[in-house]
Design a protein around this motif. Structure first.
Motif, PDB file in Angstrom:
ATOM      1  N   CYS A 143      25.217  43.036  51.050  1.00  0.00           N
ATOM      2  CA  CYS A 143      24.917  44.736  51.192  1.00  0.00           C
ATOM      3  C   CYS A 143      24.474  45.947  50.419  1.00  0.00           C
ATOM      4  N   LEU A 144      22.988  45.085  48.876  1.00  0.00           N
ATOM      5  CA  LEU A 144      22.698  45.536  48.580  1.00  0.00           C
ATOM      6  C   LEU A 144      21.327  45.976  48.400  1.00  0.00           C
ATOM      7  N   LYS A 145      20.764  46.427  49.625  1.00  0.00           N
ATOM      8  CA  LYS A 145      19.790  46.618  49.816  1.00  0.00           C
ATOM      9  C   LYS A 145      19.573  47.751  50.895  1.00  0.00           C
ATOM     10  N   CYS A 158      31.420  49.195  50.716  1.00  0.00           N
ATOM     11  CA  CYS A 158      32.044  48.631  52.032  1.00  0.00           C
ATOM     12  C   CYS A 158      32.741  48.992  52.338  1.00  0.00           C
ATOM     13  N   LEU A 159      33.555  48.855  52.949  1.00  0.00           N
ATOM     14  CA  LEU A 159      35.515  49.293  53.619  1.00  0.00           C
ATOM     15  C   LEU A 159      35.434  47.818  54.190  1.00  0.00           C
ATOM     16  N   ASN A 218      28.989  44.773  47.604  1.00  0.00           N
ATOM     17  CA  ASN A 218      28.982  46.145  47.636  1.00  0.00           C
ATOM     18  C   ASN A 218      30.149  46.779  47.209  1.00  0.00           C
ATOM     19  N   ASP A 219      31.233  46.480  46.714  1.00  0.00           N
ATOM     20  CA  ASP A 219      32.538  46.800  46.214  1.00  0.00           C
ATOM     21  C   ASP A 219      33.321  47.112  44.975  1.00  0.00           C
ATOM     22  N   ALA A 220      34.371  46.865  44.397  1.00  0.00           N
ATOM     23  CA  ALA A 220      34.121  48.121  43.513  1.00  0.00           C
ATOM     24  C   ALA A 220      34.351  46.673  42.120  1.00  0.00           C
ATOM     25  N   LYS A 271      22.722  47.803  39.518  1.00  0.00           N
ATOM     26  CA  LYS A 271      21.192  46.590  39.363  1.00  0.00           C
ATOM     27  C   LYS A 271      20.587  47.474  40.342  1.00  0.00           C
ATOM     28  N   ALA A 272      21.504  47.176  41.579  1.00  0.00           N
ATOM     29  CA  ALA A 272      20.396  47.318  42.917  1.00  0.00           C
ATOM     30  C   ALA A 272      19.771  48.831  43.038  1.00  0.00           C
ATOM     31  N   ILE A 273      21.345  49.689  42.544  1.00  0.00           N
ATOM     32  CA  ILE A 273      21.114  51.097  43.110  1.00  0.00           C
ATOM     33  C   ILE A 273      19.999  51.647  42.108  1.00  0.00           C
ATOM     34  N   ALA A 274      19.906  51.156  41.117  1.00  0.00           N
ATOM     35  CA  ALA A 274      18.928  51.354  40.236  1.00  0.00           C
ATOM     36  C   ALA A 274      17.411  50.580  39.864  1.00  0.00           C
TER      37      ALA A 274
END
Length: 81
Positions: free
Chosen positions: A17-19, A31-32, A42-44, A53-56
């Motif tokens: 979940c990092l793309k 993610c829920l 993609n969680d807390a 890092k993936a967002i950057a």
């Protein structure tokens, strides 16, 4: 919280979940619990490390990566008349 209830859960099998393929990640959301993704990062718990890092990296490739894909504008026909 209301926006989270209207989202459909993702089901990412390999990307953690990092793309931008992940609906949650691309929307800028974590993610829920109802998501059926595998090895989700993609969680807390991963927010300060792999997720950041993936967002950057996504923003470096495309500064508009997390902007809404559809932008509503006023009616141009009315403005032209």
């Amino acid at each position: 919280r209301g926006a989270a209830m209207n989202r459909k859960p993702c089901h990412c099998p390999k990307t953690r979940c990092l793309k931008l393929y992940c609906e949650c990640f691309a929307g800028g959301y974590l993610c829920l619990p109802t998501c059926s993704c595998r090895n989700c990062q993609n969680d807390a718990h991963h927010a300060a490390g792999p997720r950041a890092k993936a967002i950057a990296a996504a923003l470096e490739r495309n500064p508009l990566a997390f902007r809404p894909k559809v932008v509503e504008e006023g009616c141009r026909a009315a403005a032209a008349a």
